[in-house]
Design an enzyme around this catalytic site. Structure first.
Site, PDB file in Angstrom:
ATOM      1  N   SER A 181       0.846  -1.185   0.000  1.00 18.89           N
ATOM      2  CA  SER A 181       0.000   0.000   0.000  1.00 18.89           C
ATOM      3  C   SER A 181       0.889   1.245   0.000  1.00 18.89           C
ATOM      4  O   SER A 181       1.670   1.427  -0.930  1.00 18.89           O
ATOM      5  CB  SER A 181      -0.965  -0.042   1.188  1.00 18.89           C
ATOM      6  OG  SER A 181      -2.048   0.820   0.985  1.00 18.89           O
ATOM      7  N   ASP A 225      -9.310  -4.981  -6.221  1.00 14.81           N
ATOM      8  CA  ASP A 225      -8.744  -3.930  -5.388  1.00 14.81           C
ATOM      9  C   ASP A 225      -9.190  -2.581  -5.937  1.00 14.81           C
ATOM     10  O   ASP A 225      -8.593  -2.052  -6.866  1.00 14.81           O
ATOM     11  CB  ASP A 225      -7.219  -4.019  -5.374  1.00 14.81           C
ATOM     12  CG  ASP A 225      -6.594  -3.011  -4.435  1.00 14.81           C
ATOM     13  OD1 ASP A 225      -7.349  -2.253  -3.792  1.00 14.81           O
ATOM     14  OD2 ASP A 225      -5.359  -2.976  -4.335  1.00 14.81           O
ATOM     15  N   HIS A 231      -7.512  -5.532  -1.719  1.00 13.18           N
ATOM     16  CA  HIS A 231      -6.248  -4.876  -1.356  1.00 13.18           C
ATOM     17  C   HIS A 231      -5.369  -5.797  -0.526  1.00 13.18           C
ATOM     18  O   HIS A 231      -4.164  -5.584  -0.420  1.00 13.18           O
ATOM     19  CB  HIS A 231      -6.585  -3.604  -0.573  1.00 13.18           C
ATOM     20  CG  HIS A 231      -5.507  -2.569  -0.557  1.00 13.18           C
ATOM     21  ND1 HIS A 231      -4.948  -2.030  -1.695  1.00 13.18           N
ATOM     22  CD2 HIS A 231      -4.881  -1.946   0.484  1.00 13.18           C
ATOM     23  CE1 HIS A 231      -4.032  -1.131  -1.371  1.00 13.18           C
ATOM     24  NE2 HIS A 231      -3.971  -1.061  -0.053  1.00 13.18           N
TER      25      HIS A 231
END
Length: 709
Positions: free
Chosen positions: A539, A635, A667
């Site tokens: 991320s 995602d 994600h």
């Protein structure tokens, strides 16, 4: 019985039993919990409801069925739970089957024969329980939208929303009966949604004898660009009312951000909750608030309030519980790599000093009050070596008594606290940066070990002394790495100045903090072989990997792993929660384009593995390489094209690279079989370049069996 793992590998991690938070009965003698286990041999998950005897530590199996969940006490000896059925039905055992999706059970005993019940239900715009079987099936898959927020996290936004429903259970001759009129929608026709997606749960609402408190996003403000959620109160004369009064909104002045964790006092007269100030900052500081009397919702009092609006306590309260006498509040808040438990007087006027920390080791994941007589707390915790512990805490003297540890405090995994340490190093400014360290269980200070440098996501997040099944430092340590997990600018739990310092500075101070941390390791940790260093991040951590790749620090690593990282700063509007770039990049793309461009990793792709440093053939290893792990088709936080773009650049430049994707994940990689592949690919990649244990990793991953409870 718990089997000892020969070595802590991904398969051991993913097949180890996962316990829920423990739920004690009113006496604290019995603790309900669930356990899920995945078998790679049978390729299936098992799910159990168990109870633990608090005195003996003996665990007893009550049910084993993957459809059973959420055991909830209604009396000292009786509990209810959910069974998910076919064709969209949910059964509240042993009460009634509903044609709809029910979750987040919450119960409160009102008398010897009456229990108040609340839950969340997927609800139609008309306020009815959504019945998937009764809905007319469309002949097209088309979706048409005319406003922002068309999808969120991993799902397309639909017309049906979650709502809080309530009812009354009657205890009759050993049976539990749902009284008429059954379950009732607490806020029909309001447009309010609770729990708040995508991660809201039972903590988004609470019940007492006189009503329901819940939080919901403001339906009049676009949720793609704002974080405003409000607290509402629904007064009830009884939980059998068929038509509840309209929810009353609680006003909080200049605090306009997320409202969270409404919690009634034991007598039901007061509500404690938290709220953020900013209307566009999802990680703003939460303020602890209290409504002393629900009869006067205009009287909202803030703890540690200051004239400048910043607040006098620099940490972020989260979970809340009242003491039985209503005189104290217990709260959780991140603190320097832990999730600590604190206590504070329940009246802001009496809270002259900052909260007192009563438990600071590991991370508190849940806590509940035991009997009024004991005045103690039942606490669920985890740590870097222990996946689940149940303990009893006496907040008066802070004594902690362990009842049960799922992993025998790490021994079942071959892990121990002696592997864990930390250090502080100089930051990019006038502050210090904290980093956690984990060494191999067979660590020998006279030997040299490669470095695994892990960068956390968020960016307003932190590495902590807690367990994870997705990014677990022990997995890398047991591959033979010294693992360092730094908490640079942007990290939470170190005060708001450090956290907020990342705003409009994504690749600035955080990057330089990481450079300083890397140099500190080289200077102060002689057992680390800095020539065999790898860096990994997900991320925001994935963004930082892409940023590092284009800057000098990238040349210090033998290999990089980027999971779900931003490739191009100008693509932030591909995400769903636009309030995130609006805050972190200081405005819209068109009004503040320069900031989006300034911290854009794709600007520096010309530096990704420069010809002088890159070897494009398998051996010897290339000095710099990236495994691009952008996941996934589901995602919606960070679209797959960001990973493909990074991979295409690497391939076009002749940099050794690999692309891994899971079309059925969001994600995060959550499915055990997918996660096992993820771990194998990541470990194979870094081991290839850092030469930790080579091919031994793959064989251990394949051969290690699952653990049994």
């Amino acid at each position: 019985m718990t089997l000892m793992a020969a070595k802590f590998t991904p398969k051991v991690l993913l097949s180890a039993p996962r316990r829920s938070a423990g739920a004690p009965n009113c006496t604290g003698e019995k603790i309900l919990y669930t356990v899920t286990t995945y078998s790679f041999e049978e390729h299936r998950k098992t799910s159990q409801i168990r109870y633990l005897d608090a005195k003996t530590g003996q665990s007893t199996l009550l049910y084993e069925n993957p459809a059973y969940s959420e055991p909830t006490w209604i009396t000292e000896d009786r509990f209810i739970f959910l069974k998910n059925g076919d064709k969209g039905t949910t059964t509240v055992k042993e009460i009634k089957t509903f044609r709809g999706s029910i979750s987040n059970l919450k119960a409160k005993r009102l008398s010897d024969k009456t229990v108040a019940l609340a839950c969340s239900v997927l609800t139609t715009p008309e306020g009815k329980m959504f019945d998937s079987e009764a809905e007319e099936k469309p002949h097209s898959s088309a979706k048409v939208y005319t406003s922002l927020f068309v999808r969120h996290w991993d799902a397309w936004v639909g017309k049906n929303k979650q709502a809080v429903w309530y009812g009354s259970l009657e205890l009759q001759n050993g049976k539990t009966v749902l009284a008429e009129p059954g379950l009732v929608n607490a806020h029909p026709g309001t447009g309010l949604e609770c729990p708040v997606p995508p991660f809201g749960g039972s903590g988004d609402f609470d019940i007492c004898a006189s009503g329901i408190a819940f939080v919901a996003k403001d339906p009049h403000i676009n949720e793609a660009t704002h974080t405003k959620t409000d607290l509402y109160y629904v007064p009830l004369k009884s939980f059998t009312e068929s038509k509840p009064p309209k929810p009353q909104q609680v006003k909080t002045g200049k605090l306009q951000g997320y409202s969270q964790n409404p919690t009634f006092s034991p007598d039901g007269k007061s509500i404690a909750f938290t709220r953020m100030r900013s209307i566009q900052y999802e990680s703003d500081k939460t303020r602890l608030l209290v409504i002393p009397d629900v009869e006067d919702l205009s009287n909202v009092q803030e703890f540690f309030e200051t004239e400048d609006g910043e607040g006098g306590w620099d940490y972020k309260p989260d979970g809340i519980a009242w003491s039985h006498d209503g005189k104290e509040l217990y709260i959780t808040a991140e603190f320097e790599g832990t999730n600590a438990l604190w206590k504070v007087p329940s009246s802001p006027a009496d809270a002259k000093e900052p909260p007192t920390k009563i438990l600071g080791a590991g991370s508190v994941t849940d806590f509940k009050l035991l009997s009024p007589k004991s005045r103690k707390l039942f606490v669920t915790t985890s740590s870097l070596v222990d996946n689940s512990s149940y303990s009893v805490l006496d907040p008066r003297d802070q004594s902690l008594t362990l009842i049960s540890s799922s992993s025998k405090q790490g021994k079942s995994f071959g892990l121990s606290k002696k592997q864990c340490s930390d250090f502080w190093c100089k930051g990019a400014g006038d502050y210090k940066v904290h980093a956690l360290v984990m060494k191999p269980s067979n660590f020998d200070e006279s030997k040299k070990y490669p470095l695994a440098f892990l960068i956390h996501g968020g960016p307003q997040g932190a590495w902590g002394d807690s367990w994870s099944t997705r990014w677990n430092p022990a997995i890398f340590a047991e591959q033979g790495y010294v693992v360092v997990t730094p908490n640079p600018t942007g990290s939470s739990g170190y005060g708001m100045a450090l956290q907020n310092g990342i705003k409009e500075d994504w690749g600035g101070k955080p990057y330089n903090d990481l450079v300083n941390c890397f140099e500190y390791i080289g200077t102060h940790m002689p057992y680390v072989d800095m020539n065999r260093a790898v860096a990994l991040g997900a991320s925001y951590g994935g963004y930082m990997i892409n940023w590092i790749q284009g800057h000098p620090l990238g040349r210090k690593f033998k290999a990089l792993v980027c999971h779900d990282g931003v490739f191009c700063g100008l693509n932030q509007y591909c995400s769903e929660e636009l309030f995130f770039p609006l805050h972190d990049f200081g405005g819209t793309l068109w009004d503040n384009r320069a900031t989006y461009e300034k911290w854009d990793p794709s600007r520096f792709t010309g530096e990704w593995a420069t010809p002088q440093l890159v070897r494009i053939h398998p051996a010897p290893p290339a000095p710099v390489a990236v495994s691009s792990l952008n996941v996934l088709d589901l995602d919606y936080r960070l679209p797959i094209t960001e990973g493909l773009a990074a991979f295409n650049v690497l391939q076009s430049r002749g940099v050794p690279s690999k692309f891994l994707t899971f079309p059925d994940e969001n994600h995060w990689v959550l499915k055990p079989e997918n996660s096992l592949v993820w771990h194998k690919e990541v470990l194979d990649w870094i081991n290839r370049y850092a030469s930790a244990e080579g091919d031994e990793c793959a064989s251990v991953v394949e051969k290690t069996g699952s653990m049994k409870i």
